[in-house]
Design a protein around this motif. Sequence first.
Motif, PDB file in Angstrom:
ATOM      1  N   GLN A 175       4.923   6.902   1.885  1.00 32.70           N
ATOM      2  CA  GLN A 175       5.028   5.239   2.820  1.00 32.70           C
ATOM      3  C   GLN A 175       4.612   4.811   2.036  1.00 32.70           C
ATOM      4  O   GLN A 175       3.554   4.238   1.414  1.00 32.70           O
ATOM      5  CB  GLN A 175       3.993   5.254   4.359  1.00 32.70           C
ATOM      6  CG  GLN A 175       4.316   4.449   5.009  1.00 32.70           C
ATOM      7  CD  GLN A 175       3.541   5.327   6.286  1.00 32.70           C
ATOM      8  OE1 GLN A 175       3.637   6.647   7.109  1.00 32.70           O
ATOM      9  NE2 GLN A 175       2.402   4.030   7.246  1.00 32.70           N
ATOM     10  N   ILE A 176       5.300   3.457   2.368  1.00 32.34           N
ATOM     11  CA  ILE A 176       5.205   2.207   1.486  1.00 32.34           C
ATOM     12  C   ILE A 176       5.422   1.458   2.411  1.00 32.34           C
ATOM     13  O   ILE A 176       5.849   0.379   3.423  1.00 32.34           O
ATOM     14  CB  ILE A 176       6.178   1.674   0.465  1.00 32.34           C
ATOM     15  CG1 ILE A 176       6.869   3.131  -0.258  1.00 32.34           C
ATOM     16  CG2 ILE A 176       5.830   0.278   0.034  1.00 32.34           C
ATOM     17  CD1 ILE A 176       8.279   2.680  -0.966  1.00 32.34           C
ATOM     18  N   ILE A 211      11.534  -4.940  -1.128  1.00 23.36           N
ATOM     19  CA  ILE A 211      11.183  -3.874  -1.930  1.00 23.36           C
ATOM     20  C   ILE A 211      12.873  -2.556  -1.336  1.00 23.36           C
ATOM     21  O   ILE A 211      12.447  -1.984  -2.213  1.00 23.36           O
ATOM     22  CB  ILE A 211       9.104  -2.382  -0.607  1.00 23.36           C
ATOM     23  CG1 ILE A 211       8.475  -3.838  -1.455  1.00 23.36           C
ATOM     24  CG2 ILE A 211       9.882  -1.954  -1.033  1.00 23.36           C
ATOM     25  CD1 ILE A 211       7.064  -3.816  -1.149  1.00 23.36           C
ATOM     26  N   GLU A 212      12.997  -2.644  -0.893  1.00 23.20           N
ATOM     27  CA  GLU A 212      13.843  -1.848   0.298  1.00 23.20           C
ATOM     28  C   GLU A 212      14.583  -1.802  -0.924  1.00 23.20           C
ATOM     29  O   GLU A 212      15.958  -1.464  -1.369  1.00 23.20           O
ATOM     30  CB  GLU A 212      14.278  -1.788   1.975  1.00 23.20           C
ATOM     31  CG  GLU A 212      15.446  -0.833   1.766  1.00 23.20           C
ATOM     32  CD  GLU A 212      15.571  -1.173   3.865  1.00 23.20           C
ATOM     33  OE1 GLU A 212      16.488   0.037   4.612  1.00 23.20           O
ATOM     34  OE2 GLU A 212      15.774  -2.670   3.904  1.00 23.20           O
ATOM     35  N   ASN A 255       1.072  -1.168  -0.009  1.00 26.37           N
ATOM     36  CA  ASN A 255       0.312   0.124  -0.087  1.00 26.37           C
ATOM     37  C   ASN A 255       0.842   1.183  -0.089  1.00 26.37           C
ATOM     38  O   ASN A 255       1.470   2.040   0.886  1.00 26.37           O
ATOM     39  CB  ASN A 255      -1.288   0.107   1.493  1.00 26.37           C
ATOM     40  CG  ASN A 255      -1.598   1.126   1.097  1.00 26.37           C
ATOM     41  OD1 ASN A 255      -2.522   1.906   0.547  1.00 26.37           O
ATOM     42  ND2 ASN A 255      -1.443   1.684   2.485  1.00 26.37           N
ATOM     43  N   ILE A 256       0.728   2.348  -1.056  1.00 24.56           N
ATOM     44  CA  ILE A 256       1.544   3.664  -1.306  1.00 24.56           C
ATOM     45  C   ILE A 256       0.750   4.582  -0.674  1.00 24.56           C
ATOM     46  O   ILE A 256      -0.324   4.211  -1.100  1.00 24.56           O
ATOM     47  CB  ILE A 256       1.595   3.684  -2.284  1.00 24.56           C
ATOM     48  CG1 ILE A 256       3.004   2.199  -2.929  1.00 24.56           C
ATOM     49  CG2 ILE A 256       2.728   4.709  -2.279  1.00 24.56           C
ATOM     50  CD1 ILE A 256       3.595   1.998  -4.634  1.00 24.56           C
ATOM     51  N   SER A 257       1.382   5.640  -0.129  1.00 25.59           N
ATOM     52  CA  SER A 257       0.334   7.060   0.519  1.00 25.59           C
ATOM     53  C   SER A 257       1.456   7.514   0.841  1.00 25.59           C
ATOM     54  O   SER A 257       2.732   7.555   1.003  1.00 25.59           O
ATOM     55  CB  SER A 257      -0.302   6.678   2.052  1.00 25.59           C
ATOM     56  OG  SER A 257       0.472   6.213   2.675  1.00 25.59           O
ATOM     57  N   VAL A 258       1.059   9.202   0.481  1.00 21.34           N
ATOM     58  CA  VAL A 258       1.829  10.249   1.069  1.00 21.34           C
ATOM     59  C   VAL A 258       1.388  10.792   1.900  1.00 21.34           C
ATOM     60  O   VAL A 258       0.141  12.131   1.980  1.00 21.34           O
ATOM     61  CB  VAL A 258       2.014  10.904  -0.368  1.00 21.34           C
ATOM     62  CG1 VAL A 258       2.937  12.368  -0.478  1.00 21.34           C
ATOM     63  CG2 VAL A 258       2.459  10.282  -1.511  1.00 21.34           C
ATOM     64  N   PRO A 259       1.776  10.644   2.888  1.00 22.32           N
ATOM     65  CA  PRO A 259       1.459  11.496   4.272  1.00 22.32           C
ATOM     66  C   PRO A 259       1.730  12.696   4.759  1.00 22.32           C
ATOM     67  O   PRO A 259       0.907  13.482   5.423  1.00 22.32           O
ATOM     68  CB  PRO A 259       1.941   9.929   5.126  1.00 22.32           C
ATOM     69  CG  PRO A 259       2.819   9.482   5.329  1.00 22.32           C
ATOM     70  CD  PRO A 259       2.513   9.597   3.504  1.00 22.32           C
ATOM     71  N   GLY A 306      10.497  -1.230  10.326  1.00 23.52           N
ATOM     72  CA  GLY A 306       9.656  -3.306  10.646  1.00 23.52           C
ATOM     73  C   GLY A 306       8.810  -3.319  10.478  1.00 23.52           C
ATOM     74  O   GLY A 306       8.662  -4.909  10.153  1.00 23.52           O
ATOM     75  N   SER A 307       7.887  -2.377  10.191  1.00 24.83           N
ATOM     76  CA  SER A 307       7.025  -2.368   9.841  1.00 24.83           C
ATOM     77  C   SER A 307       6.779  -1.669   8.273  1.00 24.83           C
ATOM     78  O   SER A 307       5.830  -2.238   7.574  1.00 24.83           O
ATOM     79  CB  SER A 307       5.778  -1.749  11.038  1.00 24.83           C
ATOM     80  OG  SER A 307       5.404  -0.808  10.685  1.00 24.83           O
ATOM     81  N   CYS A 308       7.244  -0.678   7.579  1.00 24.76           N
ATOM     82  CA  CYS A 308       6.962   0.210   6.627  1.00 24.76           C
ATOM     83  C   CYS A 308       7.917   0.721   6.058  1.00 24.76           C
ATOM     84  O   CYS A 308       8.791   0.745   7.214  1.00 24.76           O
ATOM     85  CB  CYS A 308       5.825   0.979   6.832  1.00 24.76           C
ATOM     86  SG  CYS A 308       5.916   2.609   7.712  1.00 24.76           S
ATOM     87  N   ILE A 309       8.639   1.348   5.021  1.00 23.75           N
ATOM     88  CA  ILE A 309       9.508   1.959   4.486  1.00 23.75           C
ATOM     89  C   ILE A 309       8.636   3.010   4.277  1.00 23.75           C
ATOM     90  O   ILE A 309       7.905   3.461   3.623  1.00 23.75           O
ATOM     91  CB  ILE A 309       9.580   1.015   3.482  1.00 23.75           C
ATOM     92  CG1 ILE A 309      10.648  -0.048   3.428  1.00 23.75           C
ATOM     93  CG2 ILE A 309      11.037   1.721   2.793  1.00 23.75           C
ATOM     94  CD1 ILE A 309      10.406  -1.077   2.415  1.00 23.75           C
TER      95      ILE A 309
END
Length: 183
Positions: free
Chosen positions: A65-66, A77-78, A55-59, A94-97
């Motif tokens: 945020q991936i 992904i990293e 899920n890709i978002s722009v907070p 550890g939970s998102c990039i």
Amino acid sequence: MNERLTTYDSKMTKTLNNLDAELATIRAGRANPHVLDKLAVDYYGVPTPIQQAANISVPEARMIQIQPWEKSMLKAIEKAILTSDIGINPTNDGSCIRLVFPELTEERRKELAKDVKKKGEGAKVAVRNIRRDGNVAFKKLKGTEVSEDEIKDLEDELQKLTDKYVEKIDKMVETKSKEIMTV
């Protein structure tokens, strides 16, 4: 529109869409999830677009945020981001990039604007090549049931079509350049 021209019109439209997609991947100070469009991760041995694995978002304005569907995908992904030409180091918690986009320097903005112009010129060349192919095809119609006046009309219409698309390309390049140069 003459049915002989529709082929060239659709080819020019494809060129325009291709340029639009290319320009979307150029980052302009703000975080744009499209910079990830060309990246693929190894998902169980299959190269998969990041959008299909996370899920890709722009907070925030300058952060992407991936959030992978599976935690096991974080490293893949990293790695994909590190080996790409995005030029941003990912932060893995550890939970998102997270990708934090730094402010663009004036020099980098000018470089990107130059790149946008170059892509625009490439698209114009493609449109002119389509026009040339059309004119060659129309000249081959001489001696058939098509009169020379009709051939001349086709060539004129194709030139008008070419001018219309070149104008659209110029507008797209101008808009993207303004977006890049705006601090």
